[in-house]
Design a protein around this motif. Structure first.
Motif, PDB file in Angstrom:
ATOM      1  N   THR A  31       0.869  -1.176   0.000  1.00 41.80           N
ATOM      2  CA  THR A  31       0.000   0.000   0.000  1.00 41.80           C
ATOM      3  C   THR A  31       0.907   1.228   0.000  1.00 41.80           C
ATOM      4  O   THR A  31       2.128   1.105   0.101  1.00 41.80           O
ATOM      5  N   GLU A  32       0.308   2.394  -0.110  1.00 35.04           N
ATOM      6  CA  GLU A  32       1.120   3.601  -0.101  1.00 35.04           C
ATOM      7  C   GLU A  32       1.744   3.874   1.264  1.00 35.04           C
ATOM      8  O   GLU A  32       2.700   4.638   1.385  1.00 35.04           O
ATOM      9  N   THR A  33       1.227   3.237   2.329  1.00 36.42           N
ATOM     10  CA  THR A  33       1.749   3.456   3.676  1.00 36.42           C
ATOM     11  C   THR A  33       2.859   2.456   3.988  1.00 36.42           C
ATOM     12  O   THR A  33       4.036   2.792   3.984  1.00 36.42           O
ATOM     13  N   VAL A  34       2.485   1.203   4.269  1.00 35.65           N
ATOM     14  CA  VAL A  34       3.433   0.110   4.473  1.00 35.65           C
ATOM     15  C   VAL A  34       2.834  -1.137   3.825  1.00 35.65           C
ATOM     16  O   VAL A  34       1.711  -1.099   3.322  1.00 35.65           O
ATOM     17  N   TYR A  35       3.571  -2.239   3.838  1.00 36.65           N
ATOM     18  CA  TYR A  35       3.011  -3.498   3.339  1.00 36.65           C
ATOM     19  C   TYR A  35       2.040  -4.067   4.372  1.00 36.65           C
ATOM     20  O   TYR A  35       2.305  -4.026   5.582  1.00 36.65           O
ATOM     21  N   GLY A  36       0.911  -4.599   3.889  1.00 34.56           N
ATOM     22  CA  GLY A  36      -0.100  -5.156   4.773  1.00 34.56           C
ATOM     23  C   GLY A  36      -0.178  -6.668   4.654  1.00 34.56           C
ATOM     24  O   GLY A  36       0.106  -7.242   3.594  1.00 34.56           O
ATOM     25  N   LEU A  37      -0.559  -7.316   5.752  1.00 32.70           N
ATOM     26  CA  LEU A  37      -0.827  -8.753   5.772  1.00 32.70           C
ATOM     27  C   LEU A  37      -2.337  -8.913   5.714  1.00 32.70           C
ATOM     28  O   LEU A  37      -3.036  -8.657   6.691  1.00 32.70           O
ATOM     29  N   ALA A  38      -2.854  -9.315   4.551  1.00 31.33           N
ATOM     30  CA  ALA A  38      -4.282  -9.184   4.273  1.00 31.33           C
ATOM     31  C   ALA A  38      -4.994 -10.522   4.211  1.00 31.33           C
ATOM     32  O   ALA A  38      -4.453 -11.524   3.744  1.00 31.33           O
ATOM     33  N   ALA A  39      -6.256 -10.488   4.667  1.00 31.05           N
ATOM     34  CA  ALA A  39      -7.166 -11.631   4.581  1.00 31.05           C
ATOM     35  C   ALA A  39      -8.573 -11.099   4.359  1.00 31.05           C
ATOM     36  O   ALA A  39      -8.869  -9.931   4.630  1.00 31.05           O
ATOM     37  N   ASP A  40      -9.443 -11.968   3.886  1.00 31.48           N
ATOM     38  CA  ASP A  40     -10.856 -11.653   3.740  1.00 31.48           C
ATOM     39  C   ASP A  40     -11.425 -11.313   5.117  1.00 31.48           C
ATOM     40  O   ASP A  40     -11.457 -12.156   6.013  1.00 31.48           O
ATOM     41  N   ALA A  41     -11.869 -10.075   5.291  1.00 31.99           N
ATOM     42  CA  ALA A  41     -12.333  -9.622   6.606  1.00 31.99           C
ATOM     43  C   ALA A  41     -13.639 -10.273   7.030  1.00 31.99           C
ATOM     44  O   ALA A  41     -14.038 -10.157   8.197  1.00 31.99           O
ATOM     45  N   THR A  42     -14.317 -10.966   6.124  1.00 31.78           N
ATOM     46  CA  THR A  42     -15.572 -11.642   6.472  1.00 31.78           C
ATOM     47  C   THR A  42     -15.351 -13.108   6.842  1.00 31.78           C
ATOM     48  O   THR A  42     -16.295 -13.801   7.221  1.00 31.78           O
ATOM     49  N   ASP A  43     -14.121 -13.589   6.718  1.00 34.64           N
ATOM     50  CA  ASP A  43     -13.779 -14.993   6.959  1.00 34.64           C
ATOM     51  C   ASP A  43     -13.060 -15.105   8.296  1.00 34.64           C
ATOM     52  O   ASP A  43     -11.884 -14.739   8.412  1.00 34.64           O
ATOM     53  N   GLY A  44     -13.747 -15.621   9.305  1.00 31.38           N
ATOM     54  CA  GLY A  44     -13.175 -15.681  10.646  1.00 31.38           C
ATOM     55  C   GLY A  44     -11.902 -16.486  10.737  1.00 31.38           C
ATOM     56  O   GLY A  44     -10.962 -16.108  11.442  1.00 31.38           O
ATOM     57  N   ARG A  45     -11.839 -17.610  10.031  1.00 28.75           N
ATOM     58  CA  ARG A  45     -10.626 -18.431  10.088  1.00 28.75           C
ATOM     59  C   ARG A  45      -9.438 -17.696   9.471  1.00 28.75           C
ATOM     60  O   ARG A  45      -8.316 -17.771   9.975  1.00 28.75           O
ATOM     61  N   ALA A  46      -9.687 -17.004   8.367  1.00 30.49           N
ATOM     62  CA  ALA A  46      -8.600 -16.264   7.716  1.00 30.49           C
ATOM     63  C   ALA A  46      -8.114 -15.125   8.607  1.00 30.49           C
ATOM     64  O   ALA A  46      -6.907 -14.893   8.736  1.00 30.49           O
ATOM     65  N   VAL A  47      -9.049 -14.404   9.241  1.00 35.16           N
ATOM     66  CA  VAL A  47      -8.668 -13.310  10.139  1.00 35.16           C
ATOM     67  C   VAL A  47      -7.894 -13.855  11.335  1.00 35.16           C
ATOM     68  O   VAL A  47      -6.893 -13.277  11.765  1.00 35.16           O
TER      69      VAL A  47
END
Length: 323
Positions: A31-47
């Motif tokens: 991202t323009e700020t820093v690198y993010g560690l991303a997951a589907d925010a609607t998926d509890g297991r992924a979060v």
């Protein structure tokens, strides 16, 4: 772990990322700020996997990244002030902490069980990826919890390695500091975390002075509020005037520290005294200093104005006592 260059084939990177996310995997994205560690925010297991991979306390909420204001409105309530700030600064390095809508589909782990959610619209590739995925991404910084944030794909790989399914390489982050986090309230606007958007710019739009939280805030309302955070392996001393043998020195605008001639390395965040440049260089410089230090890292004073407020916030947390 796969590393894909966005510049070489942006559409392939986007398709691979969407497939990984839809399967419940984690991706590291620029991202323009820093690198993010991303997951589907609607998926509890992924979060939950984000918290596991980072070693992050589950009471520390995550930022939900959206493609635009319209997507954000599916999940949170906007008051007039929030609308004004979003219109002025999205996409960009501003996160708004807003009330969750009843029945909002984001998993409660994302908000750490709070009745508010931190939301942001990033620029560039991250935004286009979220639009294609059509779901918000929960995405804290892509690093071990409490340690220095990653501003390159190489930082992510060195820190998290095979714990991430896919790393998307978009080059160095342009801003180099996490987003500024504010919370519009009935009383005004609270500054919960200084960041890549200077407070003065926000104040010019909202027409009120941002309220700073008390030193001992009773609750964690947003990411980046833990007292110890962004910490290197070596001890770090701020507002230093002197250095000792084996220290790694971080200076600003050519400021000289007594004894720096015996330091293991001397690094200048911005020889010209440009706070924007200093912000962009901060985390990479801290990593380089940490590798070179045989004693401690010492940092010269940084002006506490503009992005200097966010730089000093990160340095103060990096220097705080660690549990």
């Amino acid at each position: 772990m796969a590393i894909l260059s966005i510049a070489q084939n942006e559409d392939r990177a986007r398709r691979h990322a969407c497939r990984t996310l839809s399967e419940g995997g984690l991706i590291a994205l620029p991202t323009e700020t820093v690198y993010g560690l991303a997951a589907d925010a609607t998926d509890g297991r992924a979060v939950a996997r984000i918290f596991e991979v980072k070693g992050r306390p589950r009471f520390n909420p995550l930022i939900c990244h959206m493609s635009d204001i319209a997507m954000a409105r599916r999940y949170v309530e906007f008051n007039a002030m929030a609308e004004r700030l979003a219109e002025a600064f999205w996409p960009g390095p501003l996160t708004l902490v807003l009330p969750l809508k009843p029945g909002a589909a984001v998993h409660p782990l994302t908000s750490a069980g709070l009745d508010t959610l931190a939301v942001r619209v990033p620029t560039g590739f991250a935004r286009s990826l979220i639009a294609r995925f059509d779901k918000p991404l929960a995405a804290p910084s892509a690093n071990t919890s409490g340690r220095i944030s990653s501003t390159t794909a190489q930082h992510v790989a060195a820190d998290l390695g095979d714990r991430v399914s896919l790393i998307l390489d978009g080059g160095p982050a342009a801003i180099g500091l996490e987003s500024t986090i504010v919370k519009p309230t009935d009383r005004g606007v609270d500054l919960l975390r200084p960041g890549g958007l200077a407070a003065a710019e926000i104040e010019a739009v909202c027409g009120v002075r941002l309220a700073r939280p008390q030193e001992a805030a009773p609750a964690i309302e947003a990411p980046g509020m833990l007292r110890s955070h962004y910490a290197p392996g070596a001890a770090l001393r701020i507002n230093a005037q002197t250095a000792a043998a084996g220290d790694a020195v971080i200076t600003f605008a050519g400021a000289a520290l007594s004894g720096a001639e015996n330091a293991s390395i001397v690094l200048d965040l911005s020889p010209s005294g440009d706070l924007n440049e200093a912000a962009a260089n901060l985390f990479d410089t801290m990593k380089r200093a940490d590798e070179a230090a045989t004693n401690e890292i010492v940092v010269a004073p940084i002006p506490n104005e503009g992005l200097g407020e966010a730089i000093n916030d990160r340095l103060q947390r990096a220097a705080a006592p660690r549990s």
